[in-house]
Each structure stands twice: as C-alpha cells, then as structure tokens.
Design an enzyme around this catalytic site. Sequence first.
Site, PDB file in Angstrom:
ATOM      1  N   HIS A  49     -38.325  28.958  10.194  1.00 35.36           N
ATOM      2  CA  HIS A  49     -37.456  28.921   9.399  1.00 35.36           C
ATOM      3  C   HIS A  49     -36.954  30.409   9.155  1.00 35.36           C
ATOM      4  O   HIS A  49     -37.493  31.485   9.565  1.00 35.36           O
ATOM      5  CB  HIS A  49     -37.781  28.474   7.926  1.00 35.36           C
ATOM      6  CG  HIS A  49     -39.205  28.880   7.652  1.00 35.36           C
ATOM      7  ND1 HIS A  49     -39.404  30.107   7.175  1.00 35.36           N
ATOM      8  CD2 HIS A  49     -40.440  28.252   7.411  1.00 35.36           C
ATOM      9  CE1 HIS A  49     -40.556  30.225   6.649  1.00 35.36           C
ATOM     10  NE2 HIS A  49     -41.071  29.230   6.841  1.00 35.36           N
TER      11      HIS A  49
HETATM   12  P1  TYD Z   1     -43.876  26.731   4.351  1.00 34.24           P
HETATM   13  O1  TYD Z   1     -43.357  28.123   3.830  1.00 34.24           O
HETATM   14  O2  TYD Z   1     -42.835  25.716   4.691  1.00 34.24           O
HETATM   15  O3  TYD Z   1     -45.034  26.843   5.550  1.00 34.24           O
HETATM   16  P2  TYD Z   1     -44.518  26.681   7.064  1.00 34.24           P
HETATM   17  O4  TYD Z   1     -42.965  27.252   7.265  1.00 34.24           O
HETATM   18  O5  TYD Z   1     -45.441  27.498   7.896  1.00 34.24           O
HETATM   19  O6  TYD Z   1     -44.825  25.612   7.409  1.00 34.24           O
HETATM   20  O7  TYD Z   1     -44.876  26.234   3.284  1.00 34.24           O
HETATM   21  C1  TYD Z   1     -45.517  25.055   3.379  1.00 34.24           C
HETATM   22  C2  TYD Z   1     -45.586  24.164   2.107  1.00 34.24           C
HETATM   23  O8  TYD Z   1     -46.197  24.967   1.365  1.00 34.24           O
HETATM   24  C3  TYD Z   1     -44.240  24.166   1.488  1.00 34.24           C
HETATM   25  O9  TYD Z   1     -43.686  22.787   1.361  1.00 34.24           O
HETATM   26  C4  TYD Z   1     -44.473  24.505   0.064  1.00 34.24           C
HETATM   27  C5  TYD Z   1     -45.622  25.312  -0.136  1.00 34.24           C
HETATM   28  N1  TYD Z   1     -45.692  26.497  -0.423  1.00 34.24           N
HETATM   29  C6  TYD Z   1     -45.719  26.805  -1.763  1.00 34.24           C
HETATM   30  O10 TYD Z   1     -46.062  25.912  -2.645  1.00 34.24           O
HETATM   31  N2  TYD Z   1     -45.930  28.222  -2.334  1.00 34.24           N
HETATM   32  C7  TYD Z   1     -45.633  29.302  -1.447  1.00 34.24           C
HETATM   33  O11 TYD Z   1     -45.912  30.471  -1.802  1.00 34.24           O
HETATM   34  C8  TYD Z   1     -45.616  28.999  -0.044  1.00 34.24           C
HETATM   35  C9  TYD Z   1     -45.302  29.938   1.040  1.00 34.24           C
HETATM   36  C10 TYD Z   1     -45.609  27.447   0.488  1.00 34.24           C
END
Ligand code: TYD
Length: 133
Positions: A49
């Site tokens: 992303h």
């Molecule tokens: P995400 O940044 O989408 O991780 P990746 O891209 O590696 O899959 O984060 C995964 C989930 O974690 C997202 O849906 C919401 C939660 N999240 C939080 O609540 N706080 C945060 O600071 C982060 C980075 C993620």
Amino acid sequence: MKPTLINLPKIVDPRGNLSFFENSHQVPFQIERTYWIYDVPGGEKRGSHAFKEQQEFIIALSGSFDVILHDGIEEQCFTLNRSYYGLYVPKMCWRRLDNFSTNSLALIVSDRMYSENDYIRDFEEFKKFKNEE
Ligand code: TYD
C-alpha cells in the site's frame, strides 16, 4: 526527500553495541507513532500500500527483510539486515515488505497517528494519484 538509507549512531562496546535515534535528528520528521511487525510466517508479505501523507522510517531491529518501493514508474528494493541503519520512506510511495527471515523484527516509526483514510490500497488507484501530483 527521496527514499534514503539513514545510518544511525553505533556505540560499539564489548558489552554489546547500542544504537538510537531521536525525534527530528536522525529521523527527518517528528515521530508520532511506533509499531512493529514480528512473528511473520515464512513466505508472507506485509504492506502493499501507499500513504497519502504519512512518512515512515523502517529498521530491521532483528533478522532481515526487503522493503520494495514503487514510485509509480519503477521499483527499488532495499534489504534491511542491520539495526544501525534504517530506510526513510516518503509519502506517496507504494511499499511492500517481503523475504522476512526467521525471527525478524521490523520497527516502523511514522509522523502520523494511524488513519485508514491515509492508505491507498489499490495499485491502479495509486498510479492515478501519482499522475495527478
Ligand atoms: P496495515 O498497516 O494494513 O498492515 P499491512 O499493510 O502490513 O497488512 O495494518 C494491519 C491492521 O492493523 C490494520 O487493519 C489496522 C491495524 N493497525 C492499527 O490499528 N494501528 C497501527 O498503527 C497500524 C500500523 C495498524
């Protein structure tokens, strides 16, 4: 500022080495949030992303992994495998974390609180946003 590897201070000591970073000094922004990625099963990827506004600094505190960045035109791969340097990732950069070694630990600091609205999760949409910049 472009994606850049930033060396951190390394205080070498026979008792064990020490590195650090401070707000706005080694990291080129005010840190608002810290999170980490761990227990990644073999073959998994994280990320895929971009952020409209958020900037990040990523460190491999333990083990190794690749950070693959795409600016809409070309891809760049940075292998992180030492805890005394990290990668600055500017906003509007498509990014993926891949090739995690066993027991790797990715530490990420960012200049913003978590906001799902800041994410671009569709690559075609990302390229469209880039063209409009
Ligand atoms: P995400 O940044 O989408 O991780 P990746 O891209 O590696 O899959 O984060 C995964 C989930 O974690 C997202 O849906 C919401 C939660 N999240 C939080 O609540 N706080 C945060 O600071 C982060 C980075 C993620």
